[in-house]
Design a protein around this motif. Sequence first.
Motif, PDB file in Angstrom:
ATOM      1  N   GLU A 139      -7.516  -6.512   7.243  1.00 28.27           N
ATOM      2  CA  GLU A 139      -7.220  -7.353   6.006  1.00 28.27           C
ATOM      3  C   GLU A 139      -7.677  -6.260   5.023  1.00 28.27           C
ATOM      4  O   GLU A 139      -6.468  -6.720   4.156  1.00 28.27           O
ATOM      5  CB  GLU A 139      -8.661  -8.636   5.814  1.00 28.27           C
ATOM      6  CG  GLU A 139      -8.602  -9.309   7.025  1.00 28.27           C
ATOM      7  CD  GLU A 139      -9.845 -10.445   6.617  1.00 28.27           C
ATOM      8  OE1 GLU A 139     -10.790 -10.248   5.962  1.00 28.27           O
ATOM      9  OE2 GLU A 139      -9.874 -11.333   7.578  1.00 28.27           O
ATOM     10  N   SER A 140      -8.600  -5.453   4.596  1.00 28.44           N
ATOM     11  CA  SER A 140      -8.509  -4.748   3.777  1.00 28.44           C
ATOM     12  C   SER A 140      -7.590  -3.366   3.373  1.00 28.44           C
ATOM     13  O   SER A 140      -7.447  -2.773   2.378  1.00 28.44           O
ATOM     14  CB  SER A 140      -9.936  -4.621   2.868  1.00 28.44           C
ATOM     15  OG  SER A 140     -10.555  -5.725   2.828  1.00 28.44           O
ATOM     16  N   PHE A 141      -7.037  -3.160   4.843  1.00 29.66           N
ATOM     17  CA  PHE A 141      -6.585  -1.255   4.947  1.00 29.66           C
ATOM     18  C   PHE A 141      -5.267  -1.650   5.117  1.00 29.66           C
ATOM     19  O   PHE A 141      -4.340  -1.618   4.967  1.00 29.66           O
ATOM     20  CB  PHE A 141      -7.490  -1.086   5.454  1.00 29.66           C
ATOM     21  CG  PHE A 141      -6.644   0.659   5.499  1.00 29.66           C
ATOM     22  CD1 PHE A 141      -6.936   1.159   4.742  1.00 29.66           C
ATOM     23  CD2 PHE A 141      -6.724   1.130   7.110  1.00 29.66           C
ATOM     24  CE1 PHE A 141      -5.498   2.728   4.528  1.00 29.66           C
ATOM     25  CE2 PHE A 141      -5.567   2.245   7.076  1.00 29.66           C
ATOM     26  CZ  PHE A 141      -5.792   3.121   6.275  1.00 29.66           C
ATOM     27  N   LEU A 142      -5.298  -1.928   7.147  1.00 30.59           N
ATOM     28  CA  LEU A 142      -4.012  -2.006   7.769  1.00 30.59           C
ATOM     29  C   LEU A 142      -2.973  -3.213   7.084  1.00 30.59           C
ATOM     30  O   LEU A 142      -1.599  -2.855   7.495  1.00 30.59           O
ATOM     31  CB  LEU A 142      -4.559  -2.250   9.197  1.00 30.59           C
ATOM     32  CG  LEU A 142      -5.838  -1.571   9.835  1.00 30.59           C
ATOM     33  CD1 LEU A 142      -5.789  -1.565  10.815  1.00 30.59           C
ATOM     34  CD2 LEU A 142      -5.238  -0.223   9.882  1.00 30.59           C
ATOM     35  N   ALA A 143      -3.297  -4.327   6.928  1.00 33.82           N
ATOM     36  CA  ALA A 143      -2.036  -4.962   6.526  1.00 33.82           C
ATOM     37  C   ALA A 143      -1.720  -4.576   4.958  1.00 33.82           C
ATOM     38  O   ALA A 143      -0.505  -4.970   4.544  1.00 33.82           O
ATOM     39  CB  ALA A 143      -3.269  -6.361   6.301  1.00 33.82           C
ATOM     40  N   VAL A 144      -2.518  -4.056   4.161  1.00 34.85           N
ATOM     41  CA  VAL A 144      -1.963  -2.854   2.775  1.00 34.85           C
ATOM     42  C   VAL A 144      -0.969  -1.807   3.368  1.00 34.85           C
ATOM     43  O   VAL A 144       0.206  -2.376   3.090  1.00 34.85           O
ATOM     44  CB  VAL A 144      -3.053  -2.638   2.024  1.00 34.85           C
ATOM     45  CG1 VAL A 144      -2.243  -2.380   0.426  1.00 34.85           C
ATOM     46  CG2 VAL A 144      -3.916  -3.901   2.004  1.00 34.85           C
ATOM     47  N   ILE A 145      -1.562  -1.149   3.914  1.00 35.19           N
ATOM     48  CA  ILE A 145      -0.121  -0.298   4.434  1.00 35.19           C
ATOM     49  C   ILE A 145       0.875  -0.469   5.142  1.00 35.19           C
ATOM     50  O   ILE A 145       1.830   0.036   5.841  1.00 35.19           O
ATOM     51  CB  ILE A 145      -1.335   0.976   4.748  1.00 35.19           C
ATOM     52  CG1 ILE A 145      -2.031   0.929   6.073  1.00 35.19           C
ATOM     53  CG2 ILE A 145      -2.346   2.030   4.100  1.00 35.19           C
ATOM     54  CD1 ILE A 145      -2.575   2.339   7.339  1.00 35.19           C
ATOM     55  N   GLU A 162       1.348   2.355  -4.828  1.00 37.83           N
ATOM     56  CA  GLU A 162       0.954   1.129  -5.370  1.00 37.83           C
ATOM     57  C   GLU A 162      -0.827   1.537  -5.668  1.00 37.83           C
ATOM     58  O   GLU A 162      -1.372   1.063  -6.950  1.00 37.83           O
ATOM     59  CB  GLU A 162       0.109   0.063  -4.084  1.00 37.83           C
ATOM     60  CG  GLU A 162       1.291  -0.224  -3.149  1.00 37.83           C
ATOM     61  CD  GLU A 162       1.172  -1.578  -2.336  1.00 37.83           C
ATOM     62  OE1 GLU A 162      -0.167  -2.018  -2.805  1.00 37.83           O
ATOM     63  OE2 GLU A 162       2.025  -1.951  -1.797  1.00 37.83           O
ATOM     64  N   GLY A 163      -0.707   2.741  -5.814  1.00 37.20           N
ATOM     65  CA  GLY A 163      -2.558   3.096  -6.348  1.00 37.20           C
ATOM     66  C   GLY A 163      -3.937   3.407  -5.405  1.00 37.20           C
ATOM     67  O   GLY A 163      -3.152   3.203  -3.700  1.00 37.20           O
ATOM     68  N   ASP A 164      -4.648   3.917  -5.801  1.00 34.27           N
ATOM     69  CA  ASP A 164      -5.227   3.783  -4.746  1.00 34.27           C
ATOM     70  C   ASP A 164      -6.604   3.094  -4.325  1.00 34.27           C
ATOM     71  O   ASP A 164      -7.575   2.873  -3.481  1.00 34.27           O
ATOM     72  CB  ASP A 164      -6.210   5.118  -4.565  1.00 34.27           C
ATOM     73  CG  ASP A 164      -7.288   5.236  -5.468  1.00 34.27           C
ATOM     74  OD1 ASP A 164      -7.033   5.004  -6.645  1.00 34.27           O
ATOM     75  OD2 ASP A 164      -7.830   6.656  -6.389  1.00 34.27           O
ATOM     76  N   ALA A 165      -6.719   1.602  -5.687  1.00 29.92           N
ATOM     77  CA  ALA A 165      -7.007   0.481  -5.146  1.00 29.92           C
ATOM     78  C   ALA A 165      -8.054   0.136  -4.363  1.00 29.92           C
ATOM     79  O   ALA A 165      -8.978   0.044  -3.868  1.00 29.92           O
ATOM     80  CB  ALA A 165      -6.871  -0.286  -6.894  1.00 29.92           C
ATOM     81  N   PHE A 166      -6.624  -0.143  -3.798  1.00 27.01           N
ATOM     82  CA  PHE A 166      -6.411  -1.094  -2.402  1.00 27.01           C
ATOM     83  C   PHE A 166      -8.099   0.098  -0.947  1.00 27.01           C
ATOM     84  O   PHE A 166      -8.786  -0.446  -0.488  1.00 27.01           O
ATOM     85  CB  PHE A 166      -5.864  -1.171  -1.291  1.00 27.01           C
ATOM     86  CG  PHE A 166      -5.223  -0.255  -0.802  1.00 27.01           C
ATOM     87  CD1 PHE A 166      -5.604   0.460   0.498  1.00 27.01           C
ATOM     88  CD2 PHE A 166      -4.608   0.721  -1.940  1.00 27.01           C
ATOM     89  CE1 PHE A 166      -4.594   0.818   0.905  1.00 27.01           C
ATOM     90  CE2 PHE A 166      -3.755   1.822  -0.832  1.00 27.01           C
ATOM     91  CZ  PHE A 166      -4.070   2.144   0.604  1.00 27.01           C
TER      92      PHE A 166
END
Length: 218
Positions: A118-124, A182-186
């Motif tokens: 949810e927090s990593f793979l979906a974002v990248i 997008e930056g590294d906040a995620f």
Amino acid sequence: MQVCPCHHSVWDAGCGSGQAALDLSHFFETVQATDVSAAQIDHAPSCDGVTFSVQPAEATHFADASFDAVCVAQALHWFDHEQFWPEVQRVLRPGGIFAAWGYSWPHIDPVIDEVLDESFLAVIQKYWAPENKLLWDGYRDFPFPFERLESPKFELNMKWSAQQFFSYLHSWSATRRCIETEGDAFFEACAQKVNGLWGAKLERLVCMDFVTIAGYRT
């Protein structure tokens, strides 16, 4: 490499930094390791029996029927296959073995895996190159011009701390592209969530999905 009839010479195509080439040197008298990236070859380690060179996998200077085996580690999905397969057919001796392997998603436990999804793979996800899908699909629908060999099921397991694990995730090309855009906040937010579940300084077993494909040249 027990299925390989001879162990005189092997070509490691798309060798990268040379990790697989070093392992192959334990099974073959000579290893030719090539990569299209001069920077990768410049950082390859010295090893008896291993020769590194900058060459595209689709067009090498090797003589016809030079090798008992051709191997590709974590790189097959990047090649131009319309040109690569004829080149393999040219340099591989009749009866020789082609083998490729790769790894994709890590698994730790259901709770941590869900956070990563949810927090990593979906974002990248949108930052992956389309070629990666060939590997994720296990090369199932991959054009393969050799008589296939049944491959045993392999496991790739590491014991890592959370810091080691996130260093690995940070090395992914899609991660770096996402951070650049997008930056590294995620990334930091995901690491904080996982660290809370992982345990301070605790090493956990990280299991990777592992894919192999192999065949004989007739």
